[in-house]
Design an enzyme around this catalytic site. Sequence first.
Site, short mmCIF file in Angstrom:
data_model
loop_
_atom_site.label_atom_id
_atom_site.label_comp_id
_atom_site.label_asym_id
_atom_site.label_seq_id
_atom_site.Cartn_x
_atom_site.Cartn_y
_atom_site.Cartn_z
N ALA A 66 0.87 -1.18 0.00
CA ALA A 66 0.00 0.00 0.00
C ALA A 66 0.90 1.23 0.00
CB ALA A 66 -0.89 -0.01 1.23
N GLY A 110 0.78 -5.06 0.93
CA GLY A 110 -0.40 -5.15 0.07
C GLY A 110 -0.11 -5.81 -1.27
N GLU A 113 -0.41 -9.37 -0.60
CA GLU A 113 -1.84 -9.64 -0.36
C GLU A 113 -2.63 -9.62 -1.66
OE1 GLU A 113 -1.69 -6.48 2.61
OE2 GLU A 113 -2.69 -7.84 4.01
N GLU A 133 4.72 -5.12 7.15
CA GLU A 133 3.96 -4.06 7.84
C GLU A 133 4.40 -3.89 9.29
OE1 GLU A 133 2.64 -6.44 5.93
OE2 GLU A 133 1.05 -5.65 4.65
N1 CAA Z 1 4.63 3.16 -0.73
C1 CAA Z 1 5.04 4.31 -1.28
N2 CAA Z 1 6.23 4.45 -1.92
C2 CAA Z 1 7.03 3.36 -1.98
C3 CAA Z 1 6.66 2.11 -1.42
C4 CAA Z 1 5.38 2.04 -0.76
N3 CAA Z 1 4.92 0.90 -0.24
N4 CAA Z 1 7.67 1.23 -1.63
C5 CAA Z 1 8.61 1.90 -2.31
N5 CAA Z 1 8.25 3.17 -2.52
C6 CAA Z 1 8.99 4.23 -3.22
C7 CAA Z 1 10.15 4.73 -2.37
O1 CAA Z 1 9.71 5.68 -1.42
C8 CAA Z 1 11.05 5.30 -3.43
O2 CAA Z 1 10.57 6.56 -3.80
P1 CAA Z 1 11.62 7.80 -4.02
O3 CAA Z 1 12.46 7.35 -5.19
O4 CAA Z 1 10.72 8.95 -4.33
O5 CAA Z 1 12.40 7.91 -2.76
C9 CAA Z 1 10.84 4.38 -4.62
O6 CAA Z 1 9.60 3.69 -4.37
C10 CAA Z 1 11.92 3.33 -4.73
O7 CAA Z 1 12.04 2.67 -3.50
P2 CAA Z 1 13.45 2.43 -2.75
O8 CAA Z 1 14.39 3.55 -3.04
O9 CAA Z 1 13.16 2.15 -1.31
O10 CAA Z 1 13.96 1.12 -3.52
P3 CAA Z 1 14.90 -0.04 -2.97
O11 CAA Z 1 15.21 -0.90 -4.13
O12 CAA Z 1 16.01 0.53 -2.17
O13 CAA Z 1 13.97 -0.86 -1.93
C11 CAA Z 1 11.94 -1.96 -1.21
C12 CAA Z 1 12.84 -1.55 -2.40
C13 CAA Z 1 12.67 -3.00 -0.34
C14 CAA Z 1 10.69 -2.57 -1.80
C15 CAA Z 1 11.61 -0.71 -0.36
O14 CAA Z 1 11.13 0.31 -1.22
C16 CAA Z 1 10.57 -0.94 0.70
O15 CAA Z 1 10.87 -1.51 1.74
N6 CAA Z 1 9.31 -0.49 0.45
C17 CAA Z 1 8.26 -0.56 1.42
C18 CAA Z 1 7.71 -1.96 1.55
C19 CAA Z 1 6.63 -2.00 2.59
O16 CAA Z 1 6.85 -1.72 3.75
N7 CAA Z 1 5.40 -2.40 2.19
C20 CAA Z 1 4.27 -2.48 3.07
C21 CAA Z 1 3.43 -1.24 2.97
S1 CAA Z 1 2.11 -1.19 4.16
C22 CAA Z 1 0.88 -2.15 3.50
O17 CAA Z 1 1.00 -2.70 2.43
C23 CAA Z 1 -0.37 -2.24 4.34
C24 CAA Z 1 -1.34 -3.29 3.87
O18 CAA Z 1 -1.29 -4.41 4.31
C25 CAA Z 1 -2.36 -2.97 2.89
#
Ligand code: CAA
Length: 259
Positions: A66, A110, A113, A133
């Site tokens: 998400a 998400g 999911e 999460e």
């Molecule tokens: N939401 C919004 N933006 C996101 C995102 C997310 N879930 N995941 C990645 N991005 C964005 C980053 O902020 C970044 O944007 P900028 O270039 O503007 O800074 C861009 O995508 C690239 O990401 P990274 O620089 O972090 O890329 P990476 O290769 O170093 O890492 C990753 C990749 C491991 C996937 C890392 O981005 C990450 O950990 N993302 C978050 C994953 C996460 O926590 N997901 C769960 C979300 S909560 C949820 O989903 C609730 C639910 O159950 C519905």
Amino acid sequence: MAYETIAVRVEADQVGVITLDRPKQLNALNDLLMNELGAALKAWDADEKIGCMIITGSEKAFAAGADIGAMAKYSFADAYKGDYITRNWETIRAIRKPVIAAVSGFALGGGCELAMMCDFIIAADNARFGQPEIKLGVIPGAGGTQRLPRAVGKSKAMDMALTGRMIDAAEAERIGLVSRVVAYGQLMDEALGAALGIAGLSRIAVMAAKESVNRAFEGTLSDGLMFERRLFHALFATHDQKEGMDAFVNKRPAHFTHQ
Ligand code: CAA
């Protein structure tokens, strides 16, 4: 219809392919994307020509979860009153034709999911699945704590939900989260091959099979067995059953008309 966050195409007049398309955010799932995804799936579900659908992402990310930026400032009152974040996500559950997830790269939160909401998952060898999460101070909110244990059992689901660690494609296949793993370059061919095969079968039987397998997740064994038997018997009222069995007996290919 024009979409902003997904790209749609139809293959061989029978398979609808949706590519999640927010590359800068690694396909993070926001309201607009989930609305567009739901609209595309519903339109194809109602389209006589389409027999199967595929959801895919980019090489780097199926979906990284998400959209954290969009939800970071919500209060409990915002989230609860508006039923925010995942309120539109269950549309996919109402889709009656098969939906395959073709996953490459990250399928996190998400994203994992969403893949699990599909009927089965075909993964590229670079796929990574996880429910991170917990590291954000929350828990999965789109079915992760419910679908993951049903898919892989309690111990793995707890491991993933409590530690937030990612698993690779090989582990995902070993524990039954995904049905097949192929090299990245083969991913769409494999998914399309499966989808075209399904689209060529009796639509009625395919929908009945999907409905019946899903029943296994929602009720008791006795209810599920009775539901399956009723559907199995009902299929003898279709032309496709006569055609499929006659084709087998007479050693010829079946031609299903979905009647
Ligand atoms: N939401 C919004 N933006 C996101 C995102 C997310 N879930 N995941 C990645 N991005 C964005 C980053 O902020 C970044 O944007 P900028 O270039 O503007 O800074 C861009 O995508 C690239 O990401 P990274 O620089 O972090 O890329 P990476 O290769 O170093 O890492 C990753 C990749 C491991 C996937 C890392 O981005 C990450 O950990 N993302 C978050 C994953 C996460 O926590 N997901 C769960 C979300 S909560 C949820 O989903 C609730 C639910 O159950 C519905």
